[in-house]
Write a protein that holds these residues in place. Structure first.
Motif, PDB file in Angstrom:
ATOM      1  N   ARG A 131       0.830  -1.195   0.000  1.00 16.60           N
ATOM      2  CA  ARG A 131       0.000   0.000   0.000  1.00 16.60           C
ATOM      3  C   ARG A 131       0.866   1.247   0.000  1.00 16.60           C
ATOM      4  O   ARG A 131       1.924   1.288   0.633  1.00 16.60           O
ATOM      5  CB  ARG A 131      -0.916   0.045   1.232  1.00 16.60           C
ATOM      6  CG  ARG A 131      -2.137  -0.807   1.102  1.00 16.60           C
ATOM      7  CD  ARG A 131      -3.176  -0.471   2.155  1.00 16.60           C
ATOM      8  NE  ARG A 131      -4.424  -1.138   1.834  1.00 16.60           N
ATOM      9  CZ  ARG A 131      -5.349  -0.639   1.024  1.00 16.60           C
ATOM     10  NH1 ARG A 131      -5.185   0.560   0.493  1.00 16.60           N
ATOM     11  NH2 ARG A 131      -6.447  -1.310   0.755  1.00 16.60           N
ATOM     12  N   VAL A 132       0.382   2.285  -0.674  1.00 18.73           N
ATOM     13  CA  VAL A 132       1.051   3.579  -0.670  1.00 18.73           C
ATOM     14  C   VAL A 132      -0.004   4.669  -0.530  1.00 18.73           C
ATOM     15  O   VAL A 132      -1.168   4.484  -0.866  1.00 18.73           O
ATOM     16  CB  VAL A 132       1.880   3.816  -1.957  1.00 18.73           C
ATOM     17  CG1 VAL A 132       3.045   2.851  -2.028  1.00 18.73           C
ATOM     18  CG2 VAL A 132       1.009   3.694  -3.195  1.00 18.73           C
ATOM     19  N   MET A 133       0.428   5.828  -0.039  1.00 18.76           N
ATOM     20  CA  MET A 133      -0.470   6.966   0.118  1.00 18.76           C
ATOM     21  C   MET A 133      -0.473   7.790  -1.164  1.00 18.76           C
ATOM     22  O   MET A 133       0.584   8.031  -1.762  1.00 18.76           O
ATOM     23  CB  MET A 133      -0.051   7.834   1.303  1.00 18.76           C
ATOM     24  CG  MET A 133      -0.070   7.113   2.643  1.00 18.76           C
ATOM     25  SD  MET A 133      -1.629   6.260   3.024  1.00 18.76           S
ATOM     26  CE  MET A 133      -2.806   7.602   2.915  1.00 18.76           C
ATOM     27  N   MET A 134      -1.663   8.224  -1.532  1.00 16.12           N
ATOM     28  CA  MET A 134      -1.867   8.960  -2.772  1.00 16.12           C
ATOM     29  C   MET A 134      -2.656  10.242  -2.478  1.00 16.12           C
ATOM     30  O   MET A 134      -3.236  10.398  -1.396  1.00 16.12           O
ATOM     31  CB  MET A 134      -2.641   8.112  -3.783  1.00 16.12           C
ATOM     32  CG  MET A 134      -2.115   6.710  -3.977  1.00 16.12           C
ATOM     33  SD  MET A 134      -0.499   6.652  -4.770  1.00 16.12           S
ATOM     34  CE  MET A 134      -0.951   7.147  -6.434  1.00 16.12           C
ATOM     35  N   MET A 135      -2.709  11.136  -3.465  1.00  7.41           N
ATOM     36  CA  MET A 135      -3.489  12.354  -3.307  1.00  7.41           C
ATOM     37  C   MET A 135      -3.907  12.884  -4.663  1.00  7.41           C
ATOM     38  O   MET A 135      -3.204  12.710  -5.666  1.00  7.41           O
ATOM     39  CB  MET A 135      -2.674  13.427  -2.560  1.00  7.41           C
ATOM     40  CG  MET A 135      -3.426  14.724  -2.327  1.00  7.41           C
ATOM     41  SD  MET A 135      -2.553  15.806  -1.154  1.00  7.41           S
ATOM     42  CE  MET A 135      -3.197  15.163   0.402  1.00  7.41           C
ATOM     43  N   ARG A 136      -5.083  13.529  -4.678  1.00  9.85           N
ATOM     44  CA  ARG A 136      -5.546  14.290  -5.831  1.00  9.85           C
ATOM     45  C   ARG A 136      -5.978  15.672  -5.347  1.00  9.85           C
ATOM     46  O   ARG A 136      -6.310  15.852  -4.171  1.00  9.85           O
ATOM     47  CB  ARG A 136      -6.713  13.580  -6.531  1.00  9.85           C
ATOM     48  CG  ARG A 136      -6.319  12.200  -7.051  1.00  9.85           C
ATOM     49  CD  ARG A 136      -7.385  11.633  -7.979  1.00  9.85           C
ATOM     50  NE  ARG A 136      -8.676  11.598  -7.331  1.00  9.85           N
ATOM     51  CZ  ARG A 136      -9.852  11.712  -7.969  1.00  9.85           C
ATOM     52  NH1 ARG A 136      -9.878  11.878  -9.274  1.00  9.85           N
ATOM     53  NH2 ARG A 136     -10.987  11.644  -7.316  1.00  9.85           N
ATOM     54  N   ARG A 137      -5.986  16.640  -6.264  1.00  9.63           N
ATOM     55  CA  ARG A 137      -6.327  18.019  -5.895  1.00  9.63           C
ATOM     56  C   ARG A 137      -7.405  18.542  -6.838  1.00  9.63           C
ATOM     57  O   ARG A 137      -7.563  18.054  -7.958  1.00  9.63           O
ATOM     58  CB  ARG A 137      -5.102  18.924  -5.965  1.00  9.63           C
ATOM     59  CG  ARG A 137      -3.947  18.480  -5.092  1.00  9.63           C
ATOM     60  CD  ARG A 137      -2.823  19.482  -5.048  1.00  9.63           C
ATOM     61  NE  ARG A 137      -2.289  19.826  -6.368  1.00  9.63           N
ATOM     62  CZ  ARG A 137      -1.137  20.458  -6.559  1.00  9.63           C
ATOM     63  NH1 ARG A 137      -0.380  20.801  -5.526  1.00  9.63           N
ATOM     64  NH2 ARG A 137      -0.709  20.741  -7.782  1.00  9.63           N
ATOM     65  N   ALA A 138      -8.140  19.568  -6.362  1.00  8.33           N
ATOM     66  CA  ALA A 138      -9.190  20.165  -7.182  1.00  8.33           C
ATOM     67  C   ALA A 138      -9.417  21.609  -6.750  1.00  8.33           C
ATOM     68  O   ALA A 138      -9.235  21.947  -5.570  1.00  8.33           O
ATOM     69  CB  ALA A 138     -10.491  19.376  -7.059  1.00  8.33           C
ATOM     70  N   PRO A 139      -9.845  22.458  -7.674  1.00  8.26           N
ATOM     71  CA  PRO A 139     -10.157  23.850  -7.312  1.00  8.26           C
ATOM     72  C   PRO A 139     -11.497  23.978  -6.609  1.00  8.26           C
ATOM     73  O   PRO A 139     -11.783  25.005  -6.006  1.00  8.26           O
ATOM     74  CB  PRO A 139     -10.186  24.559  -8.672  1.00  8.26           C
ATOM     75  CG  PRO A 139     -10.572  23.488  -9.644  1.00  8.26           C
ATOM     76  CD  PRO A 139      -9.946  22.220  -9.127  1.00  8.26           C
ATOM     77  N   SER A 140     -12.339  22.929  -6.664  1.00  9.68           N
ATOM     78  CA  SER A 140     -13.657  22.918  -6.037  1.00  9.68           C
ATOM     79  C   SER A 140     -13.888  21.551  -5.434  1.00  9.68           C
ATOM     80  O   SER A 140     -13.347  20.545  -5.923  1.00  9.68           O
ATOM     81  CB  SER A 140     -14.747  23.227  -7.075  1.00  9.68           C
ATOM     82  OG  SER A 140     -16.034  22.901  -6.574  1.00  9.68           O
ATOM     83  N   ILE A 141     -14.705  21.477  -4.397  1.00  6.61           N
ATOM     84  CA  ILE A 141     -15.023  20.186  -3.802  1.00  6.61           C
ATOM     85  C   ILE A 141     -15.725  19.287  -4.811  1.00  6.61           C
ATOM     86  O   ILE A 141     -15.698  18.058  -4.700  1.00  6.61           O
ATOM     87  CB  ILE A 141     -15.898  20.382  -2.540  1.00  6.61           C
ATOM     88  CG1 ILE A 141     -16.032  19.082  -1.743  1.00  6.61           C
ATOM     89  CG2 ILE A 141     -17.268  20.923  -2.919  1.00  6.61           C
ATOM     90  CD1 ILE A 141     -14.795  18.663  -1.036  1.00  6.61           C
TER      91      ILE A 141
END
Length: 203
Positions: free
Chosen positions: A121-131
């Motif tokens: 397992r590894v930690m991941m992330m995504r980003r967005a300008p709005s929820i």
């Protein structure tokens, strides 16, 4: 589970695999805590977390592991214990995707989760300008670490020293349980890289 402080109260949310999601709240962390309320009554769910935006609007994220590890996002009603069914949408799915948290750093929304790559397992992330998105492509925050028993699950926190950390447990536990630890977080181009960044920018 996840604990947050919002609107002068402490809020605790958690799931049980066969029953669904629950919540309780208290004015003080030592209690008394309100009677449990069931947020979602259904088997097959895990790793939930609440999130309140700057306007006080509440959201809720969780994984349906019984349906291919789809990650769902809901709006919450003002009581912070009721999900609005019409708002339900799947925001991500991958092999073993779970360990959800939502954050807002410098006006940008961050979806923090783990997934299985190979046999770790590894930690991941995504980003967005709005929820509501659009969400960026995922970014890996750390290399898999079998020797450290796959640090996964947990939360990014800022310590009183001003530094950032990943408070986590280690994913393989025998009778002694799962050890907890703090790992350093280094912010690189707006991403919280976990551990010492390598030349590839992954911790």
């Amino acid at each position: 589970g996840a604990i947050r402080h919002h609107a002068g109260r402490f809020w605790l949310y958690f799931g049980t695999p066969e029953e669904g999601y629950f919540m309780t709240s208290a004015a003080r962390p030592e209690g008394p805590w309100a009677p449990l309320r069931q947020v979602l009554r259904a088997p097959g769910w895990d790793d939930c977390a609440p999130f309140w935006d700057d306007d006080g609007k509440g959201y809720f994220v969780g994984t349906n592991f019984s349906d291919g590890y789809q990650i769902h996002l809901w709006e919450m009603a003002p009581d912070n214990a009721t999900l609005i069914p019409a708002s339900d949408r799947v925001i991500y799915q991958s092999r073993g995707s779970e360990a959800n948290k939502l954050y807002k750093f410098n006006g940008t929304y961050h979806h923090f989760f783990s997934e299985v790559q190979g046999d770790t397992r590894v930690m991941m992330m995504r980003r967005a300008p709005s929820i509501r998105g659009p969400w960026s492509a995922k970014r890996q925050l750390m290399h898999a670490d079998v020797g450290a028993m796959q640090p996964n699950q947990g939360a990014i926190v800022q310590g009183p020293d001003g530094n950032w950390y990943f408070f986590t447990h280690h994913g393989d536990g025998d009778w002694a349980g799962r050890a907890a630890s703090l790992l350093p977080v280094h912010w690189i181009d707006g991403w919280p890289v976990i551990g010492q960044p390598d030349r590839d920018g992954i911790g």
